[in-house]
Every structure is written in C-alpha cells, then in structure tokens.
Design an enzyme around this catalytic site. Sequence first.
Site, PDB file in Angstrom:
ATOM      1  N   HIS A  96     -65.249   3.200  33.766  1.00  0.00           N
ATOM      2  CA  HIS A  96     -65.438   1.836  33.105  1.00  0.00           C
ATOM      3  C   HIS A  96     -66.378   1.655  32.249  1.00  0.00           C
ATOM      4  O   HIS A  96     -66.828   0.536  31.611  1.00  0.00           O
ATOM      5  CB  HIS A  96     -65.606   0.810  34.310  1.00  0.00           C
ATOM      6  CG  HIS A  96     -64.869  -0.623  33.992  1.00  0.00           C
ATOM      7  ND1 HIS A  96     -64.572  -1.295  35.042  1.00  0.00           N
ATOM      8  CD2 HIS A  96     -64.502  -0.988  32.833  1.00  0.00           C
ATOM      9  CE1 HIS A  96     -63.844  -2.365  34.343  1.00  0.00           C
ATOM     10  NE2 HIS A  96     -63.797  -2.251  33.187  1.00  0.00           N
ATOM     11  N   ASP A 119     -61.849  -6.592  38.821  1.00  0.00           N
ATOM     12  CA  ASP A 119     -62.439  -5.464  39.311  1.00  0.00           C
ATOM     13  C   ASP A 119     -63.040  -5.642  40.776  1.00  0.00           C
ATOM     14  O   ASP A 119     -63.363  -7.002  41.037  1.00  0.00           O
ATOM     15  CB  ASP A 119     -63.819  -5.088  38.421  1.00  0.00           C
ATOM     16  CG  ASP A 119     -64.238  -3.727  38.463  1.00  0.00           C
ATOM     17  OD1 ASP A 119     -64.669  -3.285  37.492  1.00  0.00           O
ATOM     18  OD2 ASP A 119     -64.177  -3.115  39.405  1.00  0.00           O
ATOM     19  N   HIS A 121     -65.471  -4.557  41.631  1.00  0.00           N
ATOM     20  CA  HIS A 121     -66.855  -4.486  41.401  1.00  0.00           C
ATOM     21  C   HIS A 121     -67.451  -5.363  40.161  1.00  0.00           C
ATOM     22  O   HIS A 121     -66.634  -5.437  39.463  1.00  0.00           O
ATOM     23  CB  HIS A 121     -67.203  -2.930  41.257  1.00  0.00           C
ATOM     24  CG  HIS A 121     -66.932  -2.012  41.928  1.00  0.00           C
ATOM     25  ND1 HIS A 121     -65.582  -1.301  41.988  1.00  0.00           N
ATOM     26  CD2 HIS A 121     -67.173  -1.727  43.475  1.00  0.00           C
ATOM     27  CE1 HIS A 121     -65.471  -0.507  42.782  1.00  0.00           C
ATOM     28  NE2 HIS A 121     -66.480  -0.832  43.899  1.00  0.00           N
ATOM     29  N   ASP A 123     -70.137  -4.499  37.966  1.00  0.00           N
ATOM     30  CA  ASP A 123     -70.370  -3.574  36.882  1.00  0.00           C
ATOM     31  C   ASP A 123     -71.553  -4.115  36.126  1.00  0.00           C
ATOM     32  O   ASP A 123     -71.480  -4.083  34.912  1.00  0.00           O
ATOM     33  CB  ASP A 123     -69.017  -3.178  36.203  1.00  0.00           C
ATOM     34  CG  ASP A 123     -68.158  -2.492  36.713  1.00  0.00           C
ATOM     35  OD1 ASP A 123     -67.185  -1.774  36.091  1.00  0.00           O
ATOM     36  OD2 ASP A 123     -68.355  -2.043  37.910  1.00  0.00           O
ATOM     37  N   HIS A 136     -70.778   3.657  34.966  1.00  0.00           N
ATOM     38  CA  HIS A 136     -69.465   2.904  35.013  1.00  0.00           C
ATOM     39  C   HIS A 136     -69.802   1.618  35.981  1.00  0.00           C
ATOM     40  O   HIS A 136     -69.036   0.554  36.242  1.00  0.00           O
ATOM     41  CB  HIS A 136     -68.385   3.528  35.663  1.00  0.00           C
ATOM     42  CG  HIS A 136     -68.355   3.979  36.948  1.00  0.00           C
ATOM     43  ND1 HIS A 136     -67.513   4.367  37.921  1.00  0.00           N
ATOM     44  CD2 HIS A 136     -69.324   4.026  37.927  1.00  0.00           C
ATOM     45  CE1 HIS A 136     -67.784   4.621  39.044  1.00  0.00           C
ATOM     46  NE2 HIS A 136     -69.054   4.521  38.799  1.00  0.00           N
ATOM     47  N   ASP A 227     -60.179  -3.053  35.793  1.00  0.00           N
ATOM     48  CA  ASP A 227     -60.383  -1.821  36.412  1.00  0.00           C
ATOM     49  C   ASP A 227     -59.151  -1.593  37.702  1.00  0.00           C
ATOM     50  O   ASP A 227     -59.060  -2.637  38.174  1.00  0.00           O
ATOM     51  CB  ASP A 227     -61.745  -1.965  37.161  1.00  0.00           C
ATOM     52  CG  ASP A 227     -62.193  -0.844  37.869  1.00  0.00           C
ATOM     53  OD1 ASP A 227     -63.388  -0.580  37.840  1.00  0.00           O
ATOM     54  OD2 ASP A 227     -61.135  -0.149  38.361  1.00  0.00           O
ATOM     55  N   ASP A 229     -59.167  -0.380  40.164  1.00  0.00           N
ATOM     56  CA  ASP A 229     -59.537  -0.504  41.624  1.00  0.00           C
ATOM     57  C   ASP A 229     -59.512  -2.006  42.116  1.00  0.00           C
ATOM     58  O   ASP A 229     -60.229  -2.343  43.318  1.00  0.00           O
ATOM     59  CB  ASP A 229     -60.975   0.255  41.799  1.00  0.00           C
ATOM     60  CG  ASP A 229     -62.266  -0.174  41.172  1.00  0.00           C
ATOM     61  OD1 ASP A 229     -63.003   0.414  40.993  1.00  0.00           O
ATOM     62  OD2 ASP A 229     -62.207  -1.594  40.983  1.00  0.00           O
ATOM     63  N   GLU A 272     -60.433   3.418  35.098  1.00  0.00           N
ATOM     64  CA  GLU A 272     -60.708   3.985  36.275  1.00  0.00           C
ATOM     65  C   GLU A 272     -59.448   4.752  37.085  1.00  0.00           C
ATOM     66  O   GLU A 272     -59.428   5.157  38.242  1.00  0.00           O
ATOM     67  CB  GLU A 272     -61.171   3.178  37.342  1.00  0.00           C
ATOM     68  CG  GLU A 272     -62.877   2.847  36.758  1.00  0.00           C
ATOM     69  CD  GLU A 272     -63.883   3.847  36.730  1.00  0.00           C
ATOM     70  OE1 GLU A 272     -63.420   4.926  37.354  1.00  0.00           O
ATOM     71  OE2 GLU A 272     -64.915   3.483  36.290  1.00  0.00           O
TER      72      GLU A 272
HETATM   73  C1  LIG Z   1     -70.922  -1.522  43.445  1.00  0.00           C
HETATM   74  N1  LIG Z   1     -71.807  -0.493  42.471  1.00  0.00           N
HETATM   75  C2  LIG Z   1     -71.558   0.853  42.421  1.00  0.00           C
HETATM   76  C3  LIG Z   1     -70.065   1.192  42.222  1.00  0.00           C
HETATM   77  C4  LIG Z   1     -69.794   0.768  40.793  1.00  0.00           C
HETATM   78  C5  LIG Z   1     -68.418   0.977  40.251  1.00  0.00           C
HETATM   79  C6  LIG Z   1     -67.962   0.865  38.951  1.00  0.00           C
HETATM   80  B1  LIG Z   1     -66.328   0.647  38.570  1.00  0.00           B
HETATM   81  O1  LIG Z   1     -66.282   0.809  37.297  1.00  0.00           O
HETATM   82  O2  LIG Z   1     -65.728   1.375  39.400  1.00  0.00           O
HETATM   83  O3  LIG Z   1     -66.157  -0.746  39.249  1.00  0.00           O
HETATM   84  C7  LIG Z   1     -71.684   1.160  43.913  1.00  0.00           C
HETATM   85  C8  LIG Z   1     -72.889   1.427  44.414  1.00  0.00           C
HETATM   86  N2  LIG Z   1     -73.009   1.709  46.028  1.00  0.00           N
HETATM   87  C9  LIG Z   1     -72.825   3.151  46.275  1.00  0.00           C
HETATM   88  C10 LIG Z   1     -72.534   3.613  47.642  1.00  0.00           C
HETATM   89  C11 LIG Z   1     -73.845   3.023  48.505  1.00  0.00           C
HETATM   90  C12 LIG Z   1     -74.193   1.426  48.167  1.00  0.00           C
HETATM   91  C13 LIG Z   1     -74.125   1.384  46.702  1.00  0.00           C
HETATM   92  C14 LIG Z   1     -72.407   1.313  41.651  1.00  0.00           C
HETATM   93  O4  LIG Z   1     -72.608   2.921  41.526  1.00  0.00           O
HETATM   94  O5  LIG Z   1     -73.037   0.783  40.820  1.00  0.00           O
HETATM   95 MN   LIG Z   2     -65.196  -1.265  36.955  1.00  0.00          MN
HETATM   96 MN   LIG Z   3     -64.511  -0.865  40.076  1.00  0.00          MN
END
Ligand SMILES: CN[C@](CCCC[B-](O)(O)O)(CCN1CCCCC1)C(=O)O
Ligand SMILES: [Mn+2]
Ligand SMILES: [Mn+2]
Length: 304
Positions: A96, A119, A121, A123, A136, A227, A229, A272
Amino acid sequence: SKVGVIGVPIHMGQPRPGTEHGPEAMREGGLISKLEGLGLDVEDQGDLFLEKHDEDIHDHPAKNVKNVGSASSQIADSVYNTIKSGRTCLALGGDHSMAIGSIYGHSLAEPDHVVIWVDAHADINTPLTSSSGNMHGMPLSFLVKEVQPYLPDIPHFDNIKPCLSAKNIAYIGLRDVDPGERYIIEKLGIHSFSMTEVDKFGIKDCVEKALHAVDPEGNKPIHLSFDIDALDPSLAPSTGTPVPGGLSIREGNYIAEELAATGRLTCVDLAEVNPKLGNDRDNETTVRSAITIIQHCFGNRRQG
Ligand SMILES: CN[C@](CCCC[B-](O)(O)O)(CCN1CCCCC1)C(=O)O
Ligand SMILES: [Mn+2]
Ligand SMILES: [Mn+2]
Ligand SMILES: [Mn+2]
C-alpha cells in the site's frame, strides 16, 4: 469508457516478499479480459520497472525510504500520464505504499479529487508514530497537508508534495488502528467508518455518509484506494496483515458499485495482494476477490 492499467510491483513498504507478484497474479486471474468483457477500452501498460537502490540511510525510522521514494516518483508520473490521457487509472499492487505515488499523481491531474480509503488499517502513521517502520502503514501521512508539521525530515521524497486536506478523506473498514493514528484521525477530524459503523449503520449509510462528507456537492473526482485486507480474511487470505471481522464480498461490491455509479471514479488502487502467502487455494480466493471488486468499480453490476 477508457481504462489504463498499471502494474506496481512494489514490496519495499512491508517485510513480506511477494506483493511484487500481485499484479501478475491478478492478470493471470483473467483481470484484463474480464475488464474488456465489460465493454471497456482497456490499455494494459504492463508493470512499472521500479529502479532498485541500495538504501543509503539506515538510521531513519521508516524502512527503505530510498526505494519507496524512488518508486513513488515513478508511480506518480505513470498515474498522472494515464489520467491526463483521458483514462481512468487502475493501479495494481503491490503493497500500500504504492498509494503515495498514485494519490500524488492523481492530484497533479485532478487537484480537487477526494479519497475513499477502504482498509482494515488507517495507513496514516508518521515515521515517528509507527511501531514497525513499514511504509505501507504510512502513505496518508506523507500526503495530508495538516500532518506535515508532525513529520520528520524524509529523504528521497522531494518529488512528493502533500496534496490532500483531511476533510477530503474518508475511511471504510477500519478495525486495527494504532494509537498515533487514532490521535491524528481525531485531531484532524478525518471521516472514519470503521467496522463498528458498518455494523451499526450498515454499508449503505456508511458509503452515503462517506461520500457526502468528502464531497457534499457530489462533483469531485474520486480516488478509491482499496486494500484487499479490508475484506474478511476468509475472502483475502493471501495478504500480509489480515485482521478478522472484515467486509463481506457483498459489502465490498456495494462500495465499488456505488463509487462506479457516481461516474467520477478516476483512480483505483488495489493493494496488498501477496500470492506468496498461503496455499494455491488461498491465492485463488484472494485474486478472485480482488478481481470481483475491480469489476464492480468498472461497471459490472450485480443487477446486470
Ligand atoms: C496498523 N499499523 C500497522 C499495519 C499497517 C498495515 C498497512 B496496510 O497497507 O496493510 O494497511 C501495524 C502495526 N502493529 C504491528 C503489530 C504490533 C502492533 C502495531 C503498521 O505497521 O503501521
Ligand atoms: Mn493499507
Ligand atoms: Mn491494510
Ligand atoms: Mn523482495
């Protein structure tokens, strides 16, 4: 109508190899012929050849800034040119972080476009609020004007300018939001329809409210950044950060159909898809879901 398809084989925004094979997986799933089957004039521009760089900065909180920054510039150029040529742009990911370039490129062609971000998330981590350093999870923080005062210096992103106002973004499908993201969303008043709102109001009201919030006059070009997901993991198992309790395929199709029905959908990201995750059946399921969403973005309707 006319569509320009761009493969964005990027994986440097996250640590799980395989998203660079997302575009080819969707093509192998028959995407292009299915779009042509909708009567569209489809120009498949192939995959971007993303320059590979040795990362020269190792103490930055964001990982792979040089590769992601370089890719973002290439993506922006390609998306801009596609839209300027009169085609709706379909950008196939790739992780992403692709949205940094696709949204920036879209904004160069259509400065007043709005963003619907579908999404699990948000992001919108900055490099300083991110606990992973994976880019991402950061794309919107690079693009939203009101977040800029909170950003550290980001090398290799000189070509990307903040181009979005917080009021022109709406989320649908959130269910895994980090504390720093929650702070930013609330502080900036970014419109957000999480899975709670989807359950509470239903998808029809969420889409209606989201569109009205970002574009009350109903006349702005729309960027859909989808996304995979956002969908329930049962529908999209081959993705890097799955979160239970996602959108059904009916809800995903509904979002796509409603955005298509505006006639103002100008750029679509499908991000993704990671064919290297899960087994063959998982891959087929994920690719089929992605293609179904895309078909409904481009005119396929369940009513016929
Ligand atoms: C929620 N934020 C995450 C996930 C980002 C997903 C990106 B997408 O493009 O797929 O939407 C996760 C951060 N967590 C990781 C595990 C421990 C808690 C924080 C991050 O790495 O910033
Ligand atoms: Mn995303
Ligand atoms: Mn996502
Ligand atoms: Mn790799």
